[in-house]
Design a protein around this motif. Structure first.
Motif, short mmCIF file in Angstrom:
data_model
loop_
_atom_site.label_atom_id
_atom_site.label_comp_id
_atom_site.label_asym_id
_atom_site.label_seq_id
_atom_site.Cartn_x
_atom_site.Cartn_y
_atom_site.Cartn_z
N PHE A 18 0.83 -1.20 0.00
CA PHE A 18 0.00 0.00 0.00
C PHE A 18 0.87 1.26 0.00
N ARG A 21 2.64 1.94 -3.32
CA ARG A 21 1.72 2.39 -4.37
C ARG A 21 1.34 3.85 -4.16
N GLN A 28 -4.95 1.48 -7.43
CA GLN A 28 -4.92 0.02 -7.49
C GLN A 28 -5.12 -0.43 -8.93
N ARG A 39 -8.19 -6.19 -10.87
CA ARG A 39 -8.09 -5.17 -9.84
C ARG A 39 -8.61 -5.67 -8.49
N TYR A 42 -5.92 -7.75 -6.89
CA TYR A 42 -4.86 -6.88 -6.36
C TYR A 42 -5.32 -6.20 -5.07
N SER A 43 -6.55 -5.72 -5.06
CA SER A 43 -7.10 -5.06 -3.88
C SER A 43 -7.10 -6.01 -2.67
N GLU A 46 -3.53 -6.26 -1.37
CA GLU A 46 -3.11 -5.04 -0.69
C GLU A 46 -3.83 -4.84 0.64
#
Length: 123
Positions: A18, A21, A28, A39, A42-43, A46
């Motif tokens: 996090f 990024r 994201q 996505r 990925y979320s 994270e």
């Protein structure tokens, strides 16, 4: 939209992901697209709803974030810690929850994952 403060994150794999990024001003979606990931997946990584991804996926995320060698090494070290965390199936977890863990932890063909789900649902 995330309201987390990257400077207050404890040093964990997801917290570091996090932080890296956010300091780059990326969303994201930016990272997921560049790393050729969904996505939502990925979320989940994270936000620590999934374990650190396999090394090949982590390499793609590192490239998408344009990490320095030192940042990449730190992220991989945190991922190794995440990979080594023990996990014990809990009898109170539903078959769907157990399947979610197994499918996120293993890189298996869909047919084998469906067989695992069937076994879990038999109990």
């Amino acid at each position: 939209m995330s309201h987390r403060d990257p400077s207050s994150e404890l040093v964990s794999f997801s917290g570091e992901l996090f932080r890296l990024r956010v300091i780059r001003g990326l969303t994201q979606a930016d990272v997921a697209n560049d790393a050729r990931l969904n996505r939502g997946y990925y979320s989940q990584i994270e936000n620590a709803r999934r374990a650190a991804p396999p090394p090949n996926t982590l390499k793609r995320i590192s490239a998408a974030l344009r990490l320095t060698e030192l940042e990449r090494q730190k992220l991989f070290e945190l991922a190794r810690t995440d990979w080594l965390k023990p996990y014990r199936l809990d009898a109170t977890e539903s078959a769907a929850e157990q399947f979610e863990f197994i499918s996120s932890a293993l890189n298996l063909p869909a047919a084998k994952l469906h067989r695992i789900r069937a076994i879990l649902e038999e109990k």
